[in-house]
Design an enzyme around this catalytic site. Structure first.
Site: not given
Length: 276
Positions: A21-22, A53-54, A84-86, A164, A196-198
Site C-alpha cells: 500500500d502507499s 497515491y490518490g 491499495c485502491n488507487s 497518515e 480506500c484501505t486507509h
C-alpha cells in the site's frame, strides 16, 4: 477465447504472502489477513515516501506498484495483495502482466464490487481518493455484475493525509467526515463502500455520522476472505501451526506507521527502510 487456468503447483504453502500500500491503510487489510490466516507469514511494503497515491498520476502509480511487486516477488511471496485502491484502480493490469501467472494477485476492488453486486443494495455510495474515483472502476465493476445498482462516487482526498498524520478521533477528521458525507452525491445512499484501505481506520467515526441509516462495507474482511479462498483452491494455505513472521518494509519510516503497525502486530516488530 477461454482463459488458461492458472497453475500454481510450483509454489509452496510455507512461502509468505506479500501485501503493499502507499502507507498505513493497507495495515487494515494485513490485520484482517493475520486474524483470518494466523499461520501465514506476511511481508508488507508501505510506500510512505510517495503517499498519497490518490494525488499521483496514473504513470507514477504504475511505476511505484510494479517496482514494489518486483520486490515482493524477489522476497519469494506466494501471493500478492494490492492493499491499495488507487494502485488497484490504476495499475492492476500492469501488475498482473508483470507477475504473468507466477503467483495469484488479489486486489481490493473486485471482491468488494462482486459481493455488493450479489447482495441487496440499490443505491451505493463510494468514497475514495481522486485517482480511484477518476478511474470509475468501482462503478464499472459493480455494474458489470448488476446493471440495476445506482453507484455514486465521491473523491475525499483530505482523509488519507489526515489519517497518515495521526488525526484519528480528532475534531479535524470529524469536520472532514461531516463535510464529505453531507455532500448531495451521497444523499440517498443505502450502502457506503470505503474505497480506500486507509478509511477503515475511521470506520467508527463514519458509522457514528450515519447511525443505522447506512450500511458501511467492511472491505478488509472481504479481501482477506477472497485471499483465503484463492489460496485454499490452489492448496497454498499454510496449515503448519508455527510462530508466524511479519516483515515490514517502508520507503520512509514514519512515527504514525510505527504506532499503528505495533498496535496491530505487537510491540516487537521492526520496520526496515527500503528505497524503491
Amino acid at each position: 477465447m477461454k482463459k488458461k487456468k492458472a497453475d500454481y503447483t510450483h509454489l509452496s504453502a510455507n512461502q509468505p504472502i506479500g501485501i503493499f500500500d502507499s502507507g498505513v491503510g493497507g495495515l487494515t487489510v494485513a490485520k484482517e489477513i493475520k486474524r483470518l490466516l494466523p499461520n501465514e507469514d506476511l511481508i508488507y511494503f508501505g510506500d510512505t515516501k510517495h503517499l498519497p497515491y490518490g494525488e499521483k498520476s496514473r504513470e507514477a502509480i504504475v511505476g511505484y506498484s510494479t517496482k514494489i511487486t518486483n520486490f515482493l516477488l524477489e522476497k519469494n511471496c506466494k501471493a500478492i495483495v494490492i492493499a491499495c485502491n488507487s494502485a488497484t484502480a490504476n495499475a492492476l493490469q500492469e501488475v498482473q502482466e508483470l507477475v504473468a501467472d507466477r503467483v495469484p494477485v488479489i486486489d481490493v476492488i473486485s471482491p468488494v464490487a462482486e459481493k455488493v453486486s450479489y447482495e441487496i443494495h440499490n443505491n451505493v455510495g463510494v468514497i475514495a481518493t481522486k485517482a480511484t474515483v477518476n478511474s470509475g472502476l468501482y462503478k464499472k465493476s459493480i455494474r458489470k455484475h448488476n446493471k440495476f445498482i445506482k453507484v455514486d462516487e465521491l473523491a475525499t482526498p483530505l482523509l488519507v493525509p489526515a489519517i497518515e498524520e495521526g488525526f484519528k478521533n480528532h475534531p479535524i477528521t470529524h469536520s472532514i467526515i461531516y463535510n464529505y458525507l453531507s455532500n448531495s452525491k451521497l444523499k440517498n445512499i443505502e450502502t457506503l463502500i470505503l474505497g480506500c484501505t486507509h478509511y477503515p481506520l475511521l470506520i467508527d467515526e463514519i458509522k457514528q455520522y450515519y447511525g443505522n441509516r447506512v450500511r458501511v462495507i467492511d472491505s478488509p474482511n472481504i479481501v482477506a476472505n477472497q485471499l483465503k479462498m484463492i489460496l485454499d483452491k490452489h492448496h497454498l494455505l499454510n496449515e503448519e501451526n508455527h510462530q508466524s513472521t511479519y516483515e515490514f518494509f517502508l520507503s520512509d519510516i514514519t512515527k504514525n506507521f510505527e504506532k499503528i503497525s505495533k498496535k496491530f502486530f505487537g510491540k516487537s516488530i521492526e520496520l526496515e527502510l527500503k528505497s524503491l
